[in-house]
Scaffold this motif. Structure first.
Motif, PDB file in Angstrom:
ATOM      1  N   MET A   6       5.325 -16.386  -0.535  1.00 47.00           N
ATOM      2  CA  MET A   6       5.259 -14.968  -0.880  1.00 47.00           C
ATOM      3  C   MET A   6       6.133 -14.643  -2.097  1.00 47.00           C
ATOM      4  O   MET A   6       5.833 -13.707  -2.838  1.00 47.00           O
ATOM      5  N   ILE A   7       7.192 -15.413  -2.307  1.00 46.72           N
ATOM      6  CA  ILE A   7       7.997 -15.227  -3.518  1.00 46.72           C
ATOM      7  C   ILE A   7       7.134 -15.484  -4.753  1.00 46.72           C
ATOM      8  O   ILE A   7       7.101 -14.689  -5.696  1.00 46.72           O
ATOM      9  N   PHE A   8       6.391 -16.607  -4.719  1.00 48.75           N
ATOM     10  CA  PHE A   8       5.518 -16.939  -5.839  1.00 48.75           C
ATOM     11  C   PHE A   8       4.352 -15.955  -5.930  1.00 48.75           C
ATOM     12  O   PHE A   8       3.933 -15.570  -7.024  1.00 48.75           O
ATOM     13  N   ALA A   9       3.812 -15.544  -4.766  1.00 51.87           N
ATOM     14  CA  ALA A   9       2.678 -14.626  -4.768  1.00 51.87           C
ATOM     15  C   ALA A   9       3.053 -13.310  -5.458  1.00 51.87           C
ATOM     16  O   ALA A   9       2.290 -12.777  -6.269  1.00 51.87           O
ATOM     17  N   ARG A  10       4.243 -12.793  -5.157  1.00 49.06           N
ATOM     18  CA  ARG A  10       4.683 -11.539  -5.788  1.00 49.06           C
ATOM     19  C   ARG A  10       4.950 -11.743  -7.286  1.00 49.06           C
ATOM     20  O   ARG A  10       4.669 -10.852  -8.102  1.00 49.06           O
ATOM     21  N   HIS A  11       5.482 -12.907  -7.627  1.00 46.52           N
ATOM     22  CA  HIS A  11       5.720 -13.222  -9.041  1.00 46.52           C
ATOM     23  C   HIS A  11       4.393 -13.252  -9.806  1.00 46.52           C
ATOM     24  O   HIS A  11       4.261 -12.643 -10.874  1.00 46.52           O
ATOM     25  N   PHE A  12       3.385 -13.927  -9.243  1.00 48.06           N
ATOM     26  CA  PHE A  12       2.084 -14.006  -9.907  1.00 48.06           C
ATOM     27  C   PHE A  12       1.402 -12.643  -9.935  1.00 48.06           C
ATOM     28  O   PHE A  12       0.657 -12.337 -10.884  1.00 48.06           O
ATOM     29  N   LEU A  13       1.646 -11.818  -8.915  1.00 48.85           N
ATOM     30  CA  LEU A  13       1.087 -10.460  -8.919  1.00 48.85           C
ATOM     31  C   LEU A  13       1.669  -9.642 -10.078  1.00 48.85           C
ATOM     32  O   LEU A  13       0.939  -8.932 -10.773  1.00 48.85           O
ATOM     33  N   ASN A  14       2.965  -9.753 -10.287  1.00 45.66           N
ATOM     34  CA  ASN A  14       3.597  -9.038 -11.405  1.00 45.66           C
ATOM     35  C   ASN A  14       3.021  -9.493 -12.748  1.00 45.66           C
ATOM     36  O   ASN A  14       2.744  -8.669 -13.631  1.00 45.66           O
ATOM     37  N   LEU A  15       2.853 -10.799 -12.902  1.00 42.90           N
ATOM     38  CA  LEU A  15       2.286 -11.328 -14.146  1.00 42.90           C
ATOM     39  C   LEU A  15       0.865 -10.831 -14.358  1.00 42.90           C
ATOM     40  O   LEU A  15       0.476 -10.457 -15.470  1.00 42.90           O
ATOM     41  N   THR A  16       0.076 -10.835 -13.270  1.00 41.38           N
ATOM     42  CA  THR A  16      -1.324 -10.438 -13.367  1.00 41.38           C
ATOM     43  C   THR A  16      -1.460  -8.945 -13.645  1.00 41.38           C
ATOM     44  O   THR A  16      -2.321  -8.517 -14.431  1.00 41.38           O
ATOM     45  N   ASN A  17      -0.614  -8.141 -13.013  1.00 37.86           N
ATOM     46  CA  ASN A  17      -0.630  -6.705 -13.287  1.00 37.86           C
ATOM     47  C   ASN A  17      -0.418  -6.440 -14.783  1.00 37.86           C
ATOM     48  O   ASN A  17      -1.117  -5.630 -15.396  1.00 37.86           O
ATOM     49  N   ALA A  18       0.561  -7.128 -15.353  1.00 36.28           N
ATOM     50  CA  ALA A  18       0.851  -6.952 -16.775  1.00 36.28           C
ATOM     51  C   ALA A  18      -0.305  -7.426 -17.649  1.00 36.28           C
ATOM     52  O   ALA A  18      -0.661  -6.791 -18.648  1.00 36.28           O
ATOM     53  N   GLU A  19      -0.929  -8.525 -17.246  1.00 37.22           N
ATOM     54  CA  GLU A  19      -2.021  -9.094 -18.040  1.00 37.22           C
ATOM     55  C   GLU A  19      -3.279  -8.225 -17.976  1.00 37.22           C
ATOM     56  O   GLU A  19      -3.970  -8.038 -18.981  1.00 37.22           O
ATOM     57  N   LEU A  20      -3.575  -7.683 -16.782  1.00 39.18           N
ATOM     58  CA  LEU A  20      -4.819  -6.937 -16.581  1.00 39.18           C
ATOM     59  C   LEU A  20      -4.630  -5.426 -16.712  1.00 39.18           C
ATOM     60  O   LEU A  20      -5.598  -4.676 -16.612  1.00 39.18           O
ATOM     61  N   GLY A  21      -3.391  -4.988 -16.915  1.00 42.52           N
ATOM     62  CA  GLY A  21      -3.139  -3.560 -17.019  1.00 42.52           C
ATOM     63  C   GLY A  21      -3.339  -2.828 -15.708  1.00 42.52           C
ATOM     64  O   GLY A  21      -3.780  -1.667 -15.694  1.00 42.52           O
ATOM     65  N   LYS A  22      -3.020  -3.491 -14.593  1.00 42.36           N
ATOM     66  CA  LYS A  22      -3.191  -2.890 -13.270  1.00 42.36           C
ATOM     67  C   LYS A  22      -1.826  -2.596 -12.655  1.00 42.36           C
ATOM     68  O   LYS A  22      -0.777  -2.968 -13.208  1.00 42.36           O
ATOM     69  N   ASP A  23      -1.846  -1.937 -11.485  1.00 39.53           N
ATOM     70  CA  ASP A  23      -0.595  -1.557 -10.831  1.00 39.53           C
ATOM     71  C   ASP A  23      -0.713  -1.764  -9.325  1.00 39.53           C
ATOM     72  O   ASP A  23      -0.430  -0.860  -8.533  1.00 39.53           O
ATOM     73  N   VAL A  24      -1.161  -2.949  -8.936  1.00 42.66           N
ATOM     74  CA  VAL A  24      -1.256  -3.291  -7.514  1.00 42.66           C
ATOM     75  C   VAL A  24       0.151  -3.532  -6.987  1.00 42.66           C
ATOM     76  O   VAL A  24       0.926  -4.294  -7.579  1.00 42.66           O
ATOM     77  N   LYS A  25       0.485  -2.886  -5.866  1.00 44.26           N
ATOM     78  CA  LYS A  25       1.866  -2.883  -5.375  1.00 44.26           C
ATOM     79  C   LYS A  25       2.232  -4.113  -4.549  1.00 44.26           C
ATOM     80  O   LYS A  25       3.387  -4.537  -4.523  1.00 44.26           O
ATOM     81  N   GLY A  26       1.250  -4.677  -3.845  1.00 49.05           N
ATOM     82  CA  GLY A  26       1.591  -5.794  -2.963  1.00 49.05           C
ATOM     83  C   GLY A  26       0.415  -6.240  -2.121  1.00 49.05           C
ATOM     84  O   GLY A  26      -0.754  -6.145  -2.567  1.00 49.05           O
ATOM     85  N   PHE A  27       0.699  -6.676  -0.894  1.00 44.43           N
ATOM     86  CA  PHE A  27      -0.298  -7.293  -0.028  1.00 44.43           C
ATOM     87  C   PHE A  27      -0.263  -6.640   1.356  1.00 44.43           C
ATOM     88  O   PHE A  27       0.813  -6.251   1.830  1.00 44.43           O
ATOM     89  N   THR A  28      -1.407  -6.574   1.997  1.00 41.80           N
ATOM     90  CA  THR A  28      -1.417  -6.104   3.377  1.00 41.80           C
ATOM     91  C   THR A  28      -0.781  -7.180   4.259  1.00 41.80           C
ATOM     92  O   THR A  28      -0.753  -8.372   3.887  1.00 41.80           O
ATOM     93  N   PRO A  29      -0.265  -6.803   5.449  1.00 40.43           N
ATOM     94  CA  PRO A  29       0.304  -7.808   6.361  1.00 40.43           C
ATOM     95  C   PRO A  29      -0.689  -8.920   6.692  1.00 40.43           C
ATOM     96  O   PRO A  29      -0.297 -10.088   6.834  1.00 40.43           O
ATOM     97  N   GLU A  30      -1.979  -8.566   6.796  1.00 38.57           N
ATOM     98  CA  GLU A  30      -2.992  -9.579   7.098  1.00 38.57           C
ATOM     99  C   GLU A  30      -3.081 -10.607   5.977  1.00 38.57           C
ATOM    100  O   GLU A  30      -3.153 -11.820   6.225  1.00 38.57           O
TER     101      GLU A  30
END
Length: 227
Positions: A163-187
């Motif tokens: 999950m550490i890496f998942a959040r890191h990659f989410l931050n990178l992807t948000n910046a690359e795609l111009g999105k603002d996804v906050k995180g992941f559902t518990p599922e």
């Protein structure tokens, strides 16, 4: 290890982040302000690899219209990272043995040696010791490369990192795609933690990028995952 000039061998499966580790070793070293040159030995044909690594003089072979500086010379005073060294041909292995031993190179078609001051980091996703015992890899070069080895484990061996890496990659992807996804559902977090990541970090990064692209809300949901 980073503070020294010992040759380092990074061992681990494909996609575990060996090049990232090599860049960290460079940034944490006294050579951090100098060049970091990465060469994927598996991506270059044997006939071209020696010229890529050592450079060549004008007229050394057909098509050599000008002098070309090789990757080893470009990395002088800095660090060179040789990935997938298990794919090196026997001839290139012999040439590299001299580099590791004496820190000297000779360009293809050249007549004089060039002194080098370079830190060498190599990586392999196969067991080079077994390859050396079977004659596929020079044992003397293996020992020269293996002054210090670092195991880079597969992602499924370090589940607490997922999950550490998942959040890191989410931050990178948000910046690359111009999105603002906050995180992941518990599922989704549960799915990511328990999935067997055969492609390791590379696969995780691709999954997060795809899922972020398909997410319209604040959280990535299970329906956005490819599995």
């Amino acid at each position: 290890v980073a503070a020294s000039d010992v040759t380092v061998m990074l061992v681990g499966p494909t996609g575990t982040g060996k090049e990232v580790v090599s860049k960290f070793l460079h940034r944490a070293s006294k050579r951090a302000r100098e060049a970091f040159i990465a060469v994927n030995c598996a991506a270059v044909p044997d006939t071209m690899l020696e010229a890529l690594l050592f450079g060549y003089e004008k007229g050394a072979f057909t098509g050599a219209l000008n002098q070309k500086i090789g990757s080893l010379e470009l990395a002088n005073e800095g660090t060179i990272f040789l990935d997938e060294v298990g794919n090196l041909s026997y001839e290139v292995q012999i040439s590299l043995l001299r580099v590791v031993q004496e820190r000297k190179i000779r360009r293809v078609g050249g007549l004089k040696d060039i002194e080098l001051d370079v830190r060498i980091i190599v990586a392999s996703n196969e067991n080079l010791w077994e390859a050396s015992r079977s004659g596929k890899f020079r044992e003397d070069l293996y020992h020269r490369f293996n002054e210090f080895s670092i195991m880079v484990p597969s992602l499924r061996q370090r589940k607490s990192d997922i999950m550490i890496f998942a959040r890191h990659f989410l931050n990178l992807t948000n910046a690359e795609l111009g999105k603002d996804v906050k995180g992941f559902t518990p599922e989704v977090e549960d799915i990511l933690k328990n999935y067997i990541w055969y492609g390791n970090l590379r696969e995780l990064k691709n999954v997060i990028k795809r899922s972020t692209l398909l997410t319209d809300g604040d959280l990535i949901e299970a329906r956005s995952l490819p599995f």
